[in-house]
Design a protein around this motif. Structure first.
Motif, mmCIF file in Angstrom:
data_model
loop_
_atom_site.group_PDB
_atom_site.id
_atom_site.type_symbol
_atom_site.label_atom_id
_atom_site.label_comp_id
_atom_site.label_asym_id
_atom_site.label_seq_id
_atom_site.Cartn_x
_atom_site.Cartn_y
_atom_site.Cartn_z
ATOM 1 N N TYR A 78 6.478 -14.295 84.791
ATOM 2 C CA TYR A 78 5.785 -13.112 84.272
ATOM 3 C C TYR A 78 6.425 -11.848 84.844
ATOM 4 O O TYR A 78 6.738 -10.915 84.130
ATOM 5 C CB TYR A 78 4.281 -13.174 84.601
ATOM 6 N N GLY A 79 6.608 -11.838 86.157
ATOM 7 C CA GLY A 79 7.188 -10.659 86.791
ATOM 8 C C GLY A 79 8.683 -10.550 86.514
ATOM 9 O O GLY A 79 9.361 -11.553 86.274
ATOM 10 N N GLY A 113 5.165 0.728 83.193
ATOM 11 C CA GLY A 113 4.357 0.639 81.979
ATOM 12 C C GLY A 113 4.865 -0.513 81.160
ATOM 13 O O GLY A 113 5.899 -1.111 81.484
ATOM 14 N N GLY A 114 4.159 -0.860 80.081
ATOM 15 C CA GLY A 114 4.660 -1.911 79.202
ATOM 16 C C GLY A 114 3.587 -2.887 78.768
ATOM 17 O O GLY A 114 2.389 -2.591 78.759
ATOM 18 N N VAL A 166 3.079 -6.845 83.265
ATOM 19 C CA VAL A 166 3.015 -5.557 83.977
ATOM 20 C C VAL A 166 2.413 -5.779 85.360
ATOM 21 O O VAL A 166 2.965 -5.346 86.381
ATOM 22 C CB VAL A 166 2.192 -4.514 83.180
ATOM 23 N N LYS A 167 1.286 -6.466 85.385
ATOM 24 C CA LYS A 167 0.619 -6.730 86.669
ATOM 25 C C LYS A 167 1.551 -7.446 87.639
ATOM 26 O O LYS A 167 1.721 -7.022 88.791
ATOM 27 C CB LYS A 167 -0.640 -7.584 86.443
ATOM 28 N N THR A 168 2.162 -8.527 87.198
ATOM 29 C CA THR A 168 2.982 -9.328 88.110
ATOM 30 C C THR A 168 4.211 -8.552 88.573
ATOM 31 O O THR A 168 4.587 -8.607 89.753
ATOM 32 C CB THR A 168 3.397 -10.661 87.444
ATOM 33 N N CYS A 213 -6.368 -4.633 87.181
ATOM 34 C CA CYS A 213 -6.458 -3.317 87.837
ATOM 35 C C CYS A 213 -7.040 -3.452 89.231
ATOM 36 O O CYS A 213 -6.562 -2.816 90.185
ATOM 37 C CB CYS A 213 -7.288 -2.349 86.990
ATOM 38 N N ILE A 214 -8.043 -4.308 89.375
ATOM 39 C CA ILE A 214 -8.651 -4.535 90.698
ATOM 40 C C ILE A 214 -7.600 -5.106 91.650
ATOM 41 O O ILE A 214 -7.422 -4.637 92.775
ATOM 42 C CB ILE A 214 -9.877 -5.491 90.569
#
Ligand code: VGL
Length: 208
Positions: free
Chosen positions: A116-117, A146-147, A154-156, A188-189
């Motif tokens: 993912y990352g 962003g993306g 995006v998170k990873t 987000c958390i």
């Protein structure tokens, strides 16, 4: 101070333009916000999913998707997406051609990998894609991320950049769209808990 903008997987596969792949609502609308964010940066990086159609994690329908997989480098099943040479692999409208980016990372090319990352090819995060090293070589101190999609790649990517301890990491939610509201909220958390600055707009990023 050197700032990098990172456009994470802004590809048609993650938009309503590809309903049979992994459509994210409004995923095709973030191009202009990614451009605004990039205008604040000195260098711009593009990451792209580039998956073979016969990857081990591919299932043939959406109802078989998101099942856990007992594989070291693919944790969930997904329908085929972002296959080079197809519409889904292309970047979304309004973005510059690939050759105008300062650096490009293609990920998930091997048929048994589904990272993912954008910083590592494997889920164990041992095999670097070179993104962190490239940013370091450019003396980047701040990254604007962003993306697509907020709750996965995006998170990873943001968490991996933050974990390197080398950068101030800012996620611009106006330049992102996510798959599902609950996983976006959880993302987000998680990102905030890791020390990432999660902003609502490019204006908010400017005001930092
Ligand atoms: C992504 C799910 C599966 C992403 C990629 O780019 O966020 N999400 N593959």
């Amino acid at each position: 101070m050197t700032i990098a903008a990172i456009d994470v997987d802004p590809q048609k596969t993650f938009t309503p333009l590809c309903p049979n792949e992994l459509p994210v609502a409004e995923g095709d609308t973030i191009g202009s916000e990614l451009n605004r964010q990039a205008a604040l940066a000195n260098v711009r990086v593009l990451t792209k999913d580039a998956h073979p159609h016969n990857a081990v994690w591919v299932v043939d329908s959406h109802d078989k998707m998101l099942s856990p997989l007992d594989h070291p480098n693919a944790d969930l099943t997904w329908v085929s997406h972002a296959v080079p040479g197809t519409l889904g692999f292309e970047t979304i409208p309004e973005l510059p051609p690939v050759t105008e980016y300062d650096h490009v990372i293609w990920k998930g090319i091997e048929p048994d990998l589904h990272p993912y990352g954008a910083c590592y090819h494997d889920l164990q995060e041992k095999l670097s894609t070179g993104l962190i090293e490239w940013l370091q070589a450019k003396a980047v101190k701040t990254v604007l991320v962003g993306g697509l999609a907020t709750d996965y790649c995006v998170k990873t990517t943001a968490l991996q950049l933050q974990a390197s301890g080398l950068f101030q990491v800012i996620v611009n939610l106006a330049a992102c769209r996510g798959i599902a509201p609950d996983t976006v909220e959880q993302a987000c958390i998680e990102m905030k808990a890791a020390g990432i600055c999660v902003c609502d707009s490019t204006e908010a990023v400017k005001a930092l």
